[in-house]
Design an enzyme around this catalytic site. Structure first.
Site, PDB file in Angstrom:
ATOM      1  CD1 TRP A   1       0.799  -0.427   3.042  1.00 33.03           C
ATOM      2  CD2 TRP A   1      -0.690   1.148   3.573  1.00 33.03           C
ATOM      3  NE1 TRP A   1       1.085   0.013   4.309  1.00 33.03           N
ATOM      4  CE2 TRP A   1       0.201   0.979   4.667  1.00 33.03           C
ATOM      5  CE3 TRP A   1      -1.711   2.097   3.685  1.00 33.03           C
ATOM      6  CZ2 TRP A   1       0.101   1.718   5.845  1.00 33.03           C
ATOM      7  CZ3 TRP A   1      -1.808   2.826   4.869  1.00 33.03           C
ATOM      8  CH2 TRP A   1      -0.901   2.638   5.921  1.00 33.03           C
ATOM      9  CG  ASP A   2       4.802   0.739   1.524  1.00 30.99           C
ATOM     10  OD1 ASP A   2       3.865   0.050   1.966  1.00 30.99           O
ATOM     11  OD2 ASP A   2       5.953   0.694   1.985  1.00 30.99           O
TER      12      ASP A   2
ATOM     13  CD  GLU B   1       2.108  -4.745   8.796  1.00 27.56           C
ATOM     14  OE1 GLU B   1       3.279  -4.927   9.140  1.00 27.56           O
ATOM     15  OE2 GLU B   1       1.736  -4.696   7.611  1.00 27.56           O
TER      16      GLU B   1
ATOM     17  CE  LYS C   1       5.881  -2.995  11.542  1.00 32.46           C
ATOM     18  NZ  LYS C   1       5.602  -3.994  10.507  1.00 32.46           N
ATOM     19  CD  GLN C   2       2.500   0.486  10.147  1.00 30.82           C
ATOM     20  OE1 GLN C   2       2.947  -0.624  10.351  1.00 30.82           O
ATOM     21  NE2 GLN C   2       2.459   1.044   8.958  1.00 30.82           N
TER      22      GLN C   2
END
Ligand code: BGC
Length: 748
Positions: A337-338, A477, A577-578
């Site tokens: 998806w980046d 994630e 994580k993010q």
């Protein structure tokens, strides 16, 4: 304003060999060559990649971007001593990537163990045109007394992807005592690569050839007269079966020889001049200029734009952008998806036709995405979490072994990280908003929107008298298999809503689809802010215990927490994580009040390790948009240091492509408040302390704009005279050639 654009290596250190090999990659969107030293070092990971050239070594491995035979290696012997930065004495050393023209340059003085001093200069570039050309140059001067130079270089097919060999050597030939050619085929016989190299050697040099153990080499030997520089130029032509003019006929190899010999008539210097012209054109069209107290800010933006040029395969819609671009083997060269969420916006606002191609890449893979949806019991299209050339799911089944538990960790993303589907739709809508490209919408966009919408409608289930989306992984994630991930639900809602809008506008007649979509839109559960404004990341997140993340935050990016806890344990704690809800605020700012955005940033950031390189920049954007400029700048600069910071191994297996694009995104979407998803250009300037001016070009609906933001002035200039309406701080302005608003950011 423009500073010299170079990316200098700190003094040579063997510990940073691979980091700089990634950062100093030369390339052109089609070929990427890691910035390795010519001479070999045990730990040095060489790499040459061609966008879209993937292969699977065997059934136990995953498909990966093939590391092609090397052409940059040179064994350099000076008076019988092998030149190495690890032997003798380094008297001086300078190595830089000239981002203004993509030339990797090194100049050093080396004293051999025998005490003789030599000046060595190496240079190389991967041409912007023709895309297949790579040029290298070596200049050696004996500084003391006369000496002897031997150089061995050629095509080295011992190169592997960390031990996985993808290519069979089909033939190697030497033509006319000066041209080397190697023909290779992937072991499944599906793809070919032909590499042709030619050295232009000084008169007085003698040369011989060898072909053994997959190395086709030319050995050049010549005397060096003290004080006299001797130069060797090497030109290579990298062809693959993805090229439009590739085989299968056997004249293909011959055409490669001819193409190379035509360019090799010119000198390195001449070719570099032409190549520099192409880069100048790029920089003139796209460069972002920042006047800041800290010169690193400009350096980071130049680094980002340099690598964006290298990673976007503008020449071929069959390829997309790998998570490490073409700079290393990391993530196997897979596409995430980046691309849609981090990289495509740059393409869209600078060269929209490239954004279109990136979407066409997904469109080409609609059929395998439909198959994946069907196999999992859904309708529409479920794009693979990791994608390569075929559009099949490429996510490895297992990640690394957990040292604590000794278990291999299953990668669940392919099964449940479904937000990618909505990310593709989001990018499709954004593309149309910025371009009004009706032809694209008819041929590609509507199908992408409808198929992705259908997926969500079949993915949601009725529970608690509403529609819910169960068992997903959001962008965070570290929290797997959860229900009603806010990011996923809101993005799915946006996906279906946008699909309906565009399909209706185009006169689409599928009433059953519209009825189902309306039902979905009214019934889908969208978690709402609580009294503090916080939106629950998922159904259970807020009831989980918190964890002290101090130690992990100091090592962010390393996933150190996985050494102390199993994934299952992390799943049961408030550990991100993010960016997840914060990511949602970034993508759909219009749906959340500034108060709500700030509240979620405040709540989630302390719970976020930032172990993903995609996290910091998004925090910077949301912080800037909610008026926290100082914090935003801190996040932003930390994001800029993901590849450019001092950590010696941060980028060993390639740069972080999305994080690199996020350097551009952070400056524009954060500090100028740029947002276009609604179909209108919105700005909310908020330059941080120490930034006096930010200037950048934008391509919007066929117009080329130049935006300049200063403390007391906002200026928009346009090259055409068509009226354009933009919103600055919520106020609408229509102008033709220029819009100048005077006053501080709050006043304009
Ligand atoms: C991140 C993903 C990202 C992938 C590739 C992972 O570590 O969690 O969001 O897509 O890296 O960059």
């Amino acid at each position: 304003m423009i500073q010299t654009q170079i990316l200098q290596e700190a003094p040579f250190s063997p510990h940073r060999l691979n980091k700089y090999a990634s950062l100093h990659t030369c390339g052109n969107g089609r070929t990427g060559i890691r910035g390795c030293h010519e001479e070999a070092y045990t730990d040095q990971q060489r790499g040459m990649f061609v966008a879209g050239f993937y292969h699977r070594a065997n059934a136990t491995e995953v498909t990966e971007l093939v590391n092609l035979p090397d052409i940059t290696g040179m064994r350099i012997e000076l008076d019988g001593e092998s030149f190495s930065l690890l032997s003798g004495t380094l008297m001086s050393y300078q190595r830089e990537l000239r981002t203004m023209n993509g030339e990797l340059y090194r100049e050093l003085v080396w004293q051999s163990p025998a005490g003789q001093q030599f000046k060595i200069e190496t240079r190389r570039f991967v041409a912007l045109a023709p895309l297949a050309l790579v040029a290298c140059r070596l200049t050696v001067t004996a500084l003391g007394s006369d000496a002897h130079l031997c150089v061995s270089t050629g095509i080295d097919a011992t190169q592997t992807n960390s031990g996985r060999q993808h290519l069979n050597e089909c033939s190697v030939r030497v033509f006319d005592h000066n041209v080397l050619q190697g023909c290779y085929q992937t072991t499944d016989g599906q793809q070919q690569a032909i590499i042709t190299s030619r050295c232009v050697i000084p008169s007085g040099a003698s040369s011989s050839f060898s072909a053994k153990n997959r190395q086709l080499l030319q050995h050049i030997s010549l005397p060096l007269q003290a004080g006299e520089a001797v130069t060797l130029e090497k030109f290579s032509w990298i062809a693959t079966s993805l090229d439009a003019d590739a085989g299968p006929d056997n004249t293909w190899a011959q055409r490669c020889l001819e193409a190379l010999s035509a360019v090799a008539q010119q000198s390195y210097g001449h070719l570099l001049m032409e190549h520099t012209g192409h880069w100048q054109h790029y920089w003139r069209a796209s460069r972002v200029g920042v006047e800041s107290d800290d010169p690193q800010d400009q350096r980071a933006l130049d680094f980002a734009l340099y690598h964006l040029k290298l990673m976007i395969p503008a020449h071929d819609a069959r390829a997309s952008v790998a998570a490490k671009g073409l700079t290393g083997e990391g993530y196997k060269g897979h596409v995430f998806w980046d691309t849609e969420i981090f990289i495509l916006p740059f393409a869209l606002l600078n060269a929209p036709e490239q954004a279109r191609q990136l979407l066409e890449y997904r469109f080409r893979h609609l059929s395998p995405a439909q198959d994946k949806a069907r196999r999992n019991g859904y309708e529409g299209a479920l794009f693979p979490w990791e994608s390569a050339f075929s559009g099949e799911e490429e996510t490895p089944e297992f990640a690394a072994i957990n040292i604590r538990t000794g278990q291999r960790q299953r990668v669940a993303s392919a099964l449940a990280e479904h937000h990618l589907v909505a990310d593709v739709a989001y990018a499709t809508a954004g593309y149309f908003q910025a371009t009004q490209d009706g032809e694209f919408m008819q041929q590609t966009g509507l199908a992408l929107l409808k198929e992705t919408a259908l997926f969500w409608m079949s993915r949601a289930v009725r529970r608690h008298h509403r529609l819910e989306i169960l068992n997903v992984i959001g962008p965070d994630e570290y929290t797997e298999h959860i229900d009603n991930n806010a990011f996923t639900n809101y993005m799915a809602h946006y996906n279906v809503q946008t699909a309906c809008e565009y399909l209706r506008q185009s006169g689409h007649q599928d009433e059953a689809f519209f009825r189902r979509a309306e039902d979905f839109l009214t019934q889908l559960y969208l978690p709402q802010p609580d009294q503090q404004g916080v939106i629950a990341q998922d159904d259970t997140f807020l009831s989980k215990p918190q964890c002290d993340l101090t130690a992990y935050k100091t090592q962010q990016g390393t996933q150190a927490i996985l050494l102390d806890y199993s994934r299952a344990e992390i799943n049961e704690m408030q550990v991100l994580k993010q960016a997840d809800v914060v990511m949602l605020m970034h993508l759909l700012p219009a749906q959340f009040t500034p108060h709500c955005q700030a509240a979620n940033l405040r709540f989630y950031e302390p719970r976020t390790i930032h172990d993903s390189s995609l996290s910091k920049s998004v925090h910077a954007i949301v912080a800037a948009r909610t008026g926290q400029a100082a914090q935003a700048l801190q996040f932003y600069r930390e994001a800029c240091r993901i590849d450019l910071g001092d950590e010696p191994h941060s980028s060993d297996d390639g740069i972080h492509a999305a994080a690199t694009s996020a350097v551009w995104m952070g400056a524009l979407m954060g500090f100028t408040g740029l947002d276009y998803q609604s179909g209108e250009l919105h700005f909310r300037p908020a330059l941080p302390q120490g930034w006096r001016q930010l200037q950048f070009p934008l391509c919007w609906r066929g117009s080329r704009l130049k935006v300049t933001i200063e403390a007391q002035q906002f200026t928009l200039r346009k090259t055409d005279a068509r009226p354009l309406t933009v919103r600055v701080n919520g106020l609408s302005h229509t102008f033709t050639e220029s819009l100048i608003l005077k006053g501080s950011h709050d006043e304009i």
